[in-house]
Design a protein around this motif. Sequence first.
Motif, short mmCIF file in Angstrom:
data_model
loop_
_atom_site.label_atom_id
_atom_site.label_comp_id
_atom_site.label_asym_id
_atom_site.label_seq_id
_atom_site.Cartn_x
_atom_site.Cartn_y
_atom_site.Cartn_z
N VAL A 228 66.80 16.37 80.95
CA VAL A 228 66.65 16.32 82.41
C VAL A 228 66.71 17.74 82.98
O VAL A 228 65.90 18.11 83.84
N GLY B 4 61.33 11.75 84.91
CA GLY B 4 61.14 10.89 83.74
C GLY B 4 59.75 11.04 83.15
O GLY B 4 59.57 11.07 81.93
N PHE C 34 63.40 11.13 90.58
CA PHE C 34 63.89 10.74 89.26
C PHE C 34 62.74 10.25 88.39
O PHE C 34 62.67 10.56 87.19
N ALA C 35 61.81 9.50 89.00
CA ALA C 35 60.66 9.00 88.25
C ALA C 35 59.77 10.15 87.78
O ALA C 35 59.27 10.14 86.64
N ILE D 79 59.56 14.24 81.14
CA ILE D 79 60.20 14.09 79.82
C ILE D 79 59.30 13.29 78.88
O ILE D 79 59.16 13.62 77.70
N LEU D 80 58.66 12.23 79.41
CA LEU D 80 57.76 11.42 78.59
C LEU D 80 56.55 12.24 78.13
O LEU D 80 56.09 12.10 76.98
#
Length: 467
Positions: free
Chosen positions: A90, A256, A252-253, A259-260
């Motif tokens: 994160v 995410g 936050f999405a 990171i993906l």
Amino acid sequence: MSPNQIGFALLYLGLFLIIGKWIRVRVKWMQNLFLPSSVIGGFLALILGPQVLGKLLKPITGEGSFWATGVLTPEVMDVWSPLAGLMINVVFATLFLGTVLPNLKKVWNVGGPQLAFGWSLGWGQYVVGLLLAIFVLVPFYDMPPFIGALIEMGFEGGHGTAAGLQGTFKELGFAEAYDLAIGLATVGILSGVIIGIIAINWAVRKNKTKVISDIKESSPLKKAGIMEFENREAAARMTVRPESIEPLSLHFAMIGIAILVGYGILQGITWLEKTIIGSEFMTYVPLFPLAMIGGILVQMIATKFDKTEILDRQMVMRIQGFALDVLILAAIATVSLDVIGQYFVPFLLLSLVGMAWNVFGLFFLGPRMIPSYWFERSIGDFGQSMGITATGLLLMRVADPEMKSPAYEAFGYKQLVFEPFLGGGLVTALSAPLVFQFGPVPFLIFAAVMLVIGLVGGLFYFGRMKE
């Protein structure tokens, strides 16, 4: 392990963060050291956990007693142990989200001296660390050669980088390197702040500073880590309407997704390497540096197609700060004191050699590489090289409280080039596997060449610029 036990362990994190903050507010010497609440809470959890309080009470209460593990149950420790390795993804995914990348000419002119100085400090940590490993730690303490890379990982990379490499250390056959790296990161933060404050006082007395003539007494609220009433402002902006999606949920999405994307890149590179070359070197590489690249790609796409600017940098920073607090507390609380005790002399040598190199860089290289405001700018990189970016920003704020020097701007530009490689970037992530795969001497030669490039650029190009 049940969901209730996992949830309780996470609630426990909040408890120790609050206690750490309360101690920071109440204890004056901790205020003077500007210790973060996460560091205080992490030490408290370490003391009250199975490694200190548990060992003291186990002979009295018996091995089956609740108190045999202190106030932290095995379930709590099982949840906390991998948290640092997860949260670092994160932290790195957010490094460039919500930022506007400046043009290269401005980065070069303003951030060039800063980059040369920081580059020299970072690669120098590898040079002195590997020399220590080759001539002392490997022959006399039977440690693997990549142990010399721990100075840069622990000092420059910090707790997050060390935690992110935990799996890599296991794959390389020396899992104890994780605890040593976490210990080095803790020593780096503490010594970085202490030495940095001493250096600022010295610079003021010797008239080496251009911005401040004395260190003014901070307000009680500031020293306690509380924002003064007149300086309070919104922590983030509302870029979307909550009835459509909560702004925190949106950011936050996006993190995410970054990171993906990094995970997809890592899987793709690993598959290509195995298919084309037949080797498995990339299996040693952790996710977090690729999460940073994922963040850069997401930001580039957002800059091109999002004309409404829904990504707010301040909101991203709040999420990053939360992840970093959780990471530091969990990492310190779960570090193995047995491992540090077992390798105490190597740990001490790594700490002292790393500190000596950074102090040399601050007082000898800094004034010769940076043409203007050398101390205000050098102290930031010194803090980062001792204990992550936050320490550098803290020391710069003390040396330049009203941001009158170009230190902050130059530091930020330097990060754009510096972070993808050192301080937790690709080089930090790959250094241990590279030393393991090819031996310490080739990587030492490579690090020495990179150090020379930084020194030549800093001393003979940027250092000779007119103010």
